[in-house]
Scaffold this motif. Structure first.
Motif, PDB file in Angstrom:
ATOM      1  N   ASP A   4      46.069  48.771  18.287  1.00 33.41           N
ATOM      2  CA  ASP A   4      46.300  48.119  17.006  1.00 33.41           C
ATOM      3  C   ASP A   4      45.214  47.073  16.830  1.00 33.41           C
ATOM      4  N   THR A   5      44.994  46.643  15.599  1.00 32.39           N
ATOM      5  CA  THR A   5      43.985  45.620  15.360  1.00 32.39           C
ATOM      6  C   THR A   5      44.362  44.339  16.081  1.00 32.39           C
ATOM      7  N   PRO A   6      43.491  43.858  16.961  1.00 32.99           N
ATOM      8  CA  PRO A   6      43.779  42.605  17.644  1.00 32.99           C
ATOM      9  C   PRO A   6      43.813  41.436  16.663  1.00 32.99           C
ATOM     10  N   GLU A   7      44.415  40.357  17.091  1.00 28.26           N
ATOM     11  CA  GLU A   7      44.496  39.139  16.292  1.00 28.26           C
ATOM     12  C   GLU A   7      43.836  38.002  17.057  1.00 28.26           C
ATOM     13  N   ILE A   8      43.363  37.027  16.310  1.00 29.85           N
ATOM     14  CA  ILE A   8      42.912  35.782  16.911  1.00 29.85           C
ATOM     15  C   ILE A   8      44.076  34.798  16.761  1.00 29.85           C
ATOM     16  N   LYS A   9      44.542  34.265  17.887  1.00 37.42           N
ATOM     17  CA  LYS A   9      45.688  33.354  17.882  1.00 37.42           C
ATOM     18  C   LYS A   9      45.312  32.040  18.529  1.00 37.42           C
ATOM     19  N   VAL A  88      48.458  24.704  34.277  1.00 39.75           N
ATOM     20  CA  VAL A  88      48.564  24.668  32.821  1.00 39.75           C
ATOM     21  C   VAL A  88      47.579  25.689  32.257  1.00 39.75           C
ATOM     22  N   LEU A  89      48.108  26.648  31.497  1.00 41.83           N
ATOM     23  CA  LEU A  89      47.231  27.587  30.801  1.00 41.83           C
ATOM     24  C   LEU A  89      46.526  26.815  29.688  1.00 41.83           C
ATOM     25  N   PRO A  90      45.224  27.014  29.499  1.00 43.95           N
ATOM     26  CA  PRO A  90      44.481  26.202  28.547  1.00 43.95           C
ATOM     27  C   PRO A  90      44.771  26.542  27.083  1.00 43.95           C
ATOM     28  N   ALA A  91      44.717  25.514  26.258  1.00 43.86           N
ATOM     29  CA  ALA A  91      44.825  25.683  24.808  1.00 43.86           C
ATOM     30  C   ALA A  91      43.524  26.290  24.287  1.00 43.86           C
ATOM     31  N   GLY A  92      43.604  26.915  23.131  1.00 38.88           N
ATOM     32  CA  GLY A  92      42.405  27.427  22.498  1.00 38.88           C
ATOM     33  C   GLY A  92      42.669  28.689  21.704  1.00 38.88           C
ATOM     34  N   ARG A  93      41.578  29.303  21.290  1.00 41.79           N
ATOM     35  CA  ARG A  93      41.637  30.554  20.523  1.00 41.79           C
ATOM     36  C   ARG A  93      41.630  31.727  21.503  1.00 41.79           C
ATOM     37  N   TYR A  94      42.523  32.675  21.247  1.00 44.00           N
ATOM     38  CA  TYR A  94      42.656  33.851  22.103  1.00 44.00           C
ATOM     39  C   TYR A  94      42.574  35.106  21.249  1.00 44.00           C
ATOM     40  N   ALA A  95      41.901  36.122  21.765  1.00 47.80           N
ATOM     41  CA  ALA A  95      41.992  37.458  21.173  1.00 47.80           C
ATOM     42  C   ALA A  95      43.215  38.101  21.817  1.00 47.80           C
ATOM     43  N   LEU A 113      40.045  46.418  23.756  1.00 48.89           N
ATOM     44  CA  LEU A 113      39.999  45.021  23.302  1.00 48.89           C
ATOM     45  C   LEU A 113      38.611  44.425  23.539  1.00 48.89           C
ATOM     46  N   LEU A 114      38.037  44.692  24.700  1.00 48.93           N
ATOM     47  CA  LEU A 114      36.693  44.187  24.991  1.00 48.93           C
ATOM     48  C   LEU A 114      35.667  44.771  24.020  1.00 48.93           C
ATOM     49  N   GLY A 115      35.800  46.065  23.706  1.00 50.19           N
ATOM     50  CA  GLY A 115      34.900  46.700  22.745  1.00 50.19           C
ATOM     51  C   GLY A 115      35.050  46.128  21.352  1.00 50.19           C
ATOM     52  N   TRP A 116      36.290  45.901  20.917  1.00 49.37           N
ATOM     53  CA  TRP A 116      36.551  45.301  19.601  1.00 49.37           C
ATOM     54  C   TRP A 116      35.895  43.929  19.512  1.00 49.37           C
ATOM     55  N   ALA A 117      36.087  43.106  20.548  1.00 46.78           N
ATOM     56  CA  ALA A 117      35.518  41.752  20.531  1.00 46.78           C
ATOM     57  C   ALA A 117      33.994  41.799  20.447  1.00 46.78           C
ATOM     58  N   ALA A 118      33.385  42.729  21.163  1.00 44.63           N
ATOM     59  CA  ALA A 118      31.921  42.850  21.116  1.00 44.63           C
ATOM     60  C   ALA A 118      31.455  43.206  19.705  1.00 44.63           C
ATOM     61  N   LYS A 119      32.161  44.137  19.055  1.00 43.29           N
ATOM     62  CA  LYS A 119      31.809  44.510  17.676  1.00 43.29           C
ATOM     63  C   LYS A 119      31.968  43.339  16.718  1.00 43.29           C
ATOM     64  N   GLU A 120      32.948  42.485  16.982  1.00 43.52           N
ATOM     65  CA  GLU A 120      33.209  41.323  16.128  1.00 43.52           C
ATOM     66  C   GLU A 120      32.292  40.141  16.446  1.00 43.52           C
ATOM     67  N   GLY A 121      31.481  40.274  17.496  1.00 44.60           N
ATOM     68  CA  GLY A 121      30.577  39.200  17.891  1.00 44.60           C
ATOM     69  C   GLY A 121      31.285  38.050  18.592  1.00 44.60           C
ATOM     70  N   LEU A 122      32.443  38.319  19.169  1.00 39.52           N
ATOM     71  CA  LEU A 122      33.211  37.288  19.860  1.00 39.52           C
ATOM     72  C   LEU A 122      32.790  37.224  21.327  1.00 39.52           C
ATOM     73  N   THR A 123      32.825  36.042  21.890  1.00 39.24           N
ATOM     74  CA  THR A 123      32.499  35.883  23.305  1.00 39.24           C
ATOM     75  C   THR A 123      33.687  35.262  24.027  1.00 39.24           C
ATOM     76  N   PHE A 161      43.268  37.030  25.783  1.00 40.47           N
ATOM     77  CA  PHE A 161      42.072  36.588  26.483  1.00 40.47           C
ATOM     78  C   PHE A 161      41.461  35.415  25.720  1.00 40.47           C
ATOM     79  N   LYS A 162      41.194  34.323  26.428  1.00 43.27           N
ATOM     80  CA  LYS A 162      40.662  33.111  25.794  1.00 43.27           C
ATOM     81  C   LYS A 162      39.217  33.332  25.347  1.00 43.27           C
ATOM     82  N   LEU A 163      38.948  32.920  24.117  1.00 41.80           N
ATOM     83  CA  LEU A 163      37.610  33.012  23.542  1.00 41.80           C
ATOM     84  C   LEU A 163      36.804  31.751  23.833  1.00 41.80           C
ATOM     85  N   ALA A 164      35.504  31.878  23.897  1.00 37.06           N
ATOM     86  CA  ALA A 164      34.610  30.725  24.082  1.00 37.06           C
ATOM     87  C   ALA A 164      34.657  29.853  22.829  1.00 37.06           C
ATOM     88  N   GLY A 165      34.395  28.582  23.048  1.00 38.77           N
ATOM     89  CA  GLY A 165      34.295  27.649  21.920  1.00 38.77           C
ATOM     90  C   GLY A 165      35.570  27.234  21.443  1.00 38.77           C
TER      91      GLY A 165
END
Length: 165
Positions: A4-9, A88-95, A113-123, A161-165
């Motif tokens: 399914d389409t992943p979400e950024i949370k 403590v699991l870190p706060a932040g943006r997650y795919a 999921l890793l392939g989707w993130a690469a296509k979206e330019g997410l790190t 999975f936690k995103l950079a930034g």
């Protein structure tokens, strides 16, 4: 496999208790079998889990091994005991992506999921060295209770999975 389409949370910090081990992937049941012990340890202290049990991939080595935590979120920070530690699991943006099916399918879901993130330019919030990939937070959250849903083909799982930034 198609996901399914992943979400950024956005996720807030989350205290947890867990056990951690460096294992080969064939030894995964050694750590997975510790989850009931951790839940029992919490129950003996009158603490109810604050969310779904999880596996956290801390380091993924190049030789089919890695450092993995089996853990349970808790409502507030607490001290561990023996090899049960707190964190403590870190706060932040997650795919994040949900999956219904057997846990054996999660390798393919992760690849998608890793392939989707690469296509979206997410790190990812991770770095690599000779030991392997070190992830700030790479979770498999198990939303199905095996006592309620014994058919593993119907288990509800979430990758976050936690995103950079």
């Amino acid at each position: 496999m198609s996901i399914d389409t992943p979400e950024i949370k956005e996720r807030g910090e989350q205290p947890y208790v867990a056990v951690k081990r460096w294992i080969s992937w064939t030894e995964f049941p050694v750590i997975a079998d510790r989850l009931p012990e951790i839940i029992g340890w919490l129950a003996a202290r009158g603490v109810r889990p604050a969310g779904a049990p999880f596996f956290r991939y801390v380091t993924i080595g190049g030789d089919q091994n890695g450092e993995v935590e089996a853990g349970v979120p808790v409502p507030a920070p607490m001290e561990g005991e023996g090899d049960i530690h707190s964190g403590v699991l870190p706060a932040g943006r997650y795919a994040s992506v949900a999956h219904v099916g057997h846990p054996d399918q999660l390798v393919a879901v992760t690849t998608d999921l890793l392939g989707w993130a690469a296509k979206e330019g997410l790190t990812w919030d991770m770095y690599e060295d000779d030991e392997g990939e070190h992830w700030a937070c790479r979770l498999e959250l198990y939303h199905s209770d095996p006592a309620v849903q014994p058919d593993m083909g119907k288990w509800e799982t979430e990758l976050a999975f936690k995103l950079a930034g």
